[in-house]
Design a protein around this motif. Sequence first.
Motif, PDB file in Angstrom:
ATOM      1  N   LEU A 187       0.833  -1.198   0.000  1.00  0.00           N
ATOM      2  CA  LEU A 187       0.000   0.000   0.000  1.00  0.00           C
ATOM      3  C   LEU A 187       0.870   1.251   0.000  1.00  0.00           C
ATOM      4  CD1 LEU A 187      -2.657  -1.262   2.575  1.00  0.00           C
ATOM      5  CD2 LEU A 187      -2.816  -1.272   0.075  1.00  0.00           C
ATOM      6  N   SER A 188       0.242   2.409  -0.076  1.00  0.00           N
ATOM      7  CA  SER A 188       0.969   3.675  -0.137  1.00  0.00           C
ATOM      8  C   SER A 188       0.743   4.471   1.140  1.00  0.00           C
ATOM      9  CB  SER A 188       0.507   4.503  -1.342  1.00  0.00           C
ATOM     10  OG  SER A 188       0.774   3.833  -2.552  1.00  0.00           O
ATOM     11  N   ARG A 189       1.727   5.263   1.494  1.00  0.00           N
ATOM     12  CA  ARG A 189       1.597   6.145   2.642  1.00  0.00           C
ATOM     13  C   ARG A 189       0.393   7.064   2.446  1.00  0.00           C
ATOM     14  NH1 ARG A 189       6.306   9.482   2.438  1.00  0.00           N
ATOM     15  NH2 ARG A 189       7.387   7.549   2.994  1.00  0.00           N
ATOM     16  N   GLY A 190      -0.465   7.151   3.468  1.00  0.00           N
ATOM     17  CA  GLY A 190      -1.652   7.985   3.384  1.00  0.00           C
ATOM     18  C   GLY A 190      -2.886   7.278   2.869  1.00  0.00           C
ATOM     19  N   ASP A 191      -2.748   6.030   2.408  1.00  0.00           N
ATOM     20  CA  ASP A 191      -3.934   5.271   2.008  1.00  0.00           C
ATOM     21  C   ASP A 191      -4.855   5.089   3.206  1.00  0.00           C
ATOM     22  OD1 ASP A 191      -3.192   4.959  -0.615  1.00  0.00           O
ATOM     23  OD2 ASP A 191      -2.606   2.850  -0.439  1.00  0.00           O
ATOM     24  N   VAL A 192      -6.147   5.109   2.952  1.00  0.00           N
ATOM     25  CA  VAL A 192      -7.135   4.764   3.975  1.00  0.00           C
ATOM     26  C   VAL A 192      -7.891   3.556   3.437  1.00  0.00           C
ATOM     27  CG1 VAL A 192      -9.111   5.537   5.344  1.00  0.00           C
ATOM     28  CG2 VAL A 192      -7.321   7.169   4.689  1.00  0.00           C
ATOM     29  N   VAL A 193      -7.697   2.416   4.061  1.00  0.00           N
ATOM     30  CA  VAL A 193      -8.244   1.165   3.543  1.00  0.00           C
ATOM     31  C   VAL A 193      -9.145   0.506   4.568  1.00  0.00           C
ATOM     32  CG1 VAL A 193      -6.295   0.768   1.992  1.00  0.00           C
ATOM     33  CG2 VAL A 193      -6.196  -0.126   4.314  1.00  0.00           C
ATOM     34  N   HIS A 194     -10.075  -0.290   4.069  1.00  0.00           N
ATOM     35  CA  HIS A 194     -10.938  -1.080   4.927  1.00  0.00           C
ATOM     36  C   HIS A 194     -10.228  -2.382   5.277  1.00  0.00           C
ATOM     37  CE1 HIS A 194     -14.835   0.938   3.212  1.00  0.00           C
ATOM     38  NE2 HIS A 194     -14.122   1.733   3.975  1.00  0.00           N
ATOM     39  N   VAL A 195     -10.164  -2.684   6.565  1.00  0.00           N
ATOM     40  CA  VAL A 195      -9.524  -3.922   6.999  1.00  0.00           C
ATOM     41  C   VAL A 195     -10.448  -4.680   7.926  1.00  0.00           C
ATOM     42  CG1 VAL A 195      -7.190  -2.982   6.804  1.00  0.00           C
ATOM     43  CG2 VAL A 195      -8.385  -2.812   8.997  1.00  0.00           C
ATOM     44  N   LYS A 196     -10.241  -5.993   7.981  1.00  0.00           N
ATOM     45  CA  LYS A 196     -10.905  -6.782   9.007  1.00  0.00           C
ATOM     46  C   LYS A 196      -9.840  -7.292   9.968  1.00  0.00           C
ATOM     47  CE  LYS A 196     -11.507 -10.901   6.031  1.00  0.00           C
ATOM     48  NZ  LYS A 196     -12.517 -11.893   5.574  1.00  0.00           N
ATOM     49  N   ILE A 197     -10.184  -7.288  11.228  1.00  0.00           N
ATOM     50  CA  ILE A 197      -9.253  -7.617  12.295  1.00  0.00           C
ATOM     51  C   ILE A 197      -9.199  -9.132  12.491  1.00  0.00           C
ATOM     52  CG2 ILE A 197      -8.670  -7.252  14.712  1.00  0.00           C
ATOM     53  CD1 ILE A 197      -8.539  -4.725  12.910  1.00  0.00           C
ATOM     54  N   LEU A 198      -7.977  -9.655  12.665  1.00  0.00           N
ATOM     55  CA  LEU A 198      -7.794 -11.093  12.822  1.00  0.00           C
ATOM     56  C   LEU A 198      -7.264 -11.475  14.199  1.00  0.00           C
ATOM     57  CD1 LEU A 198      -6.121 -11.702   9.344  1.00  0.00           C
ATOM     58  CD2 LEU A 198      -8.541 -11.940   9.935  1.00  0.00           C
ATOM     59  N   GLY A 199      -6.516 -10.581  14.819  1.00  0.00           N
ATOM     60  CA  GLY A 199      -5.949 -10.888  16.123  1.00  0.00           C
ATOM     61  C   GLY A 199      -5.113  -9.726  16.628  1.00  0.00           C
ATOM     62  N   ILE A 200      -4.359  -9.962  17.704  1.00  0.00           N
ATOM     63  CA  ILE A 200      -3.618  -8.869  18.331  1.00  0.00           C
ATOM     64  C   ILE A 200      -2.445  -9.420  19.135  1.00  0.00           C
ATOM     65  CG2 ILE A 200      -4.973  -8.818  20.463  1.00  0.00           C
ATOM     66  CD1 ILE A 200      -4.933  -5.720  20.214  1.00  0.00           C
ATOM     67  N   LEU A 201      -1.378  -8.617  19.189  1.00  0.00           N
ATOM     68  CA  LEU A 201      -0.180  -8.930  19.960  1.00  0.00           C
ATOM     69  C   LEU A 201       0.055  -7.803  20.960  1.00  0.00           C
ATOM     70  CD1 LEU A 201       2.491 -10.678  20.266  1.00  0.00           C
ATOM     71  CD2 LEU A 201       3.502  -9.118  18.585  1.00  0.00           C
ATOM     72  N   ALA A 202       0.439  -8.147  22.191  1.00  0.00           N
ATOM     73  CA  ALA A 202       0.660  -7.139  23.233  1.00  0.00           C
ATOM     74  C   ALA A 202       2.155  -6.926  23.443  1.00  0.00           C
ATOM     75  CB  ALA A 202      -0.014  -7.552  24.534  1.00  0.00           C
ATOM     76  N   LEU A 203       2.712  -5.928  22.771  1.00  0.00           N
ATOM     77  CA  LEU A 203       4.113  -5.542  22.986  1.00  0.00           C
ATOM     78  C   LEU A 203       4.193  -4.659  24.231  1.00  0.00           C
ATOM     79  CD1 LEU A 203       7.095  -5.175  21.987  1.00  0.00           C
ATOM     80  CD2 LEU A 203       6.261  -3.227  20.649  1.00  0.00           C
ATOM     81  N   ILE A 204       5.161  -4.903  25.060  1.00  0.00           N
ATOM     82  CA  ILE A 204       5.410  -4.051  26.227  1.00  0.00           C
ATOM     83  C   ILE A 204       6.681  -3.258  25.937  1.00  0.00           C
ATOM     84  CG2 ILE A 204       5.762  -3.957  28.708  1.00  0.00           C
ATOM     85  CD1 ILE A 204       3.023  -5.026  27.831  1.00  0.00           C
ATOM     86  N   ASP A 205       6.525  -1.978  25.699  1.00  0.00           N
ATOM     87  CA  ASP A 205       7.626  -1.106  25.292  1.00  0.00           C
ATOM     88  C   ASP A 205       7.942  -0.122  26.412  1.00  0.00           C
ATOM     89  OD1 ASP A 205       9.494   0.434  24.026  1.00  0.00           O
ATOM     90  OD2 ASP A 205       8.223   1.030  22.342  1.00  0.00           O
ATOM     91  N   GLN A 206       9.070  -0.348  27.076  1.00  0.00           N
ATOM     92  CA  GLN A 206       9.505   0.501  28.183  1.00  0.00           C
ATOM     93  C   GLN A 206       8.394   0.669  29.226  1.00  0.00           C
ATOM     94  OE1 GLN A 206      10.827   4.035  26.048  1.00  0.00           O
ATOM     95  NE2 GLN A 206      12.920   3.254  25.956  1.00  0.00           N
ATOM     96  N   GLY A 207       7.756  -0.451  29.537  1.00  0.00           N
ATOM     97  CA  GLY A 207       6.729  -0.468  30.567  1.00  0.00           C
ATOM     98  C   GLY A 207       5.363  -0.015  30.123  1.00  0.00           C
TER      99      GLY A 207
END
Length: 343
Positions: A187-207
């Motif tokens: 895709l291109s920077r600034g595109d606005v696209v329709h997505v469907k969500i499949l899952g999620i990851l929980a990154l812990i960044d500096q607390g």
Amino acid sequence: MRVLLPLLRTSWAWRLGAPAAAAAARLPRGASAGPGSRRAMAFYRTEERGQPHSPGYRLFFKNVAGHYISPFHDIPLKVDSEEENGIPTKRARNDEYENLFNMVVEVPRWTNAKMEIATKEPLNPIKQDVKDGRLRYVANIFPHKGYIWNYGALPQTWEDPHRKDKSTDCCGDNDPIDVCEIGSKVLSRGDVVHVKILGILALIDQGETDWKLIAINVNDPEASKFHDIEDVKKYKPGYLEATLNWFRFYKIPEGKPENQFAFNGEFKNKAFALEVIKSTHECWKALLMEKCAGGAINRTNVQVCDSPFHCSQEEARSLVESVSFSLNKGSNEEDQVWHFLGK
């Protein structure tokens, strides 16, 4: 003015291939931070100011009527059913309609520049992150080149830095929720696209909790195969493992330690992800209605009419025109070196 013309480049970000004539007939309507959704535009226009790969580069957004808007606050989170005349798209099953969201693309796949919505600036244009006076690029860690997905954010979401997440026991990172789009198209920077969500990851960044949604563009040729996180494991074997390792190691070339994760790095499913989105959307509504501390977050918006931070179209245009930027040509300093990490 002639000097500026080469620097004011525009493009059109199409979504779902809606005809231009039909889209142009849809005038923007006021949005509310309360219940109910506003009609999403069929496409958005982006306008570049300054040179790419320079600290002064900014990518502003306009709606179909040509009015400046904030991609953080004015683009709706959910896809509006009326966009398709009430008929679900052939790429999404009826029972998946509630799982359709707008995604703002900040970083195209395989690129290195760390682009992000400027949450602390008026109308929140996309800019390149700067640290210690230098533009930021992610390193290439073998076998990857830059970002391994189209990377961006869901509008109208906010990870509240003062609110502790019950599942991670950490507060939010003060940004819209991030999205890794795993479709086949770059895709291109600034595109606005329709997505469907499949899952999620929980990154812990500096607390801090830094959620990473896994999603797919509904226009992707293989989108109909994907309904939950298990489908990613089935149809794109190794992609989730590569994603986990990318986030774990990407800061090591900068001399930083490995990143950590909640749930021992387990990807949670769609149902879990949708609850996280719901929570971050509620936090965003509180932010826009001044029901919580926003700190340095700029809450200026054009279409959330009952927000105390709402501004007129004329005020938004003046804000953009007041932004100064360098006429100097930017330099692309992307790291072309592959970093090999030892065990």
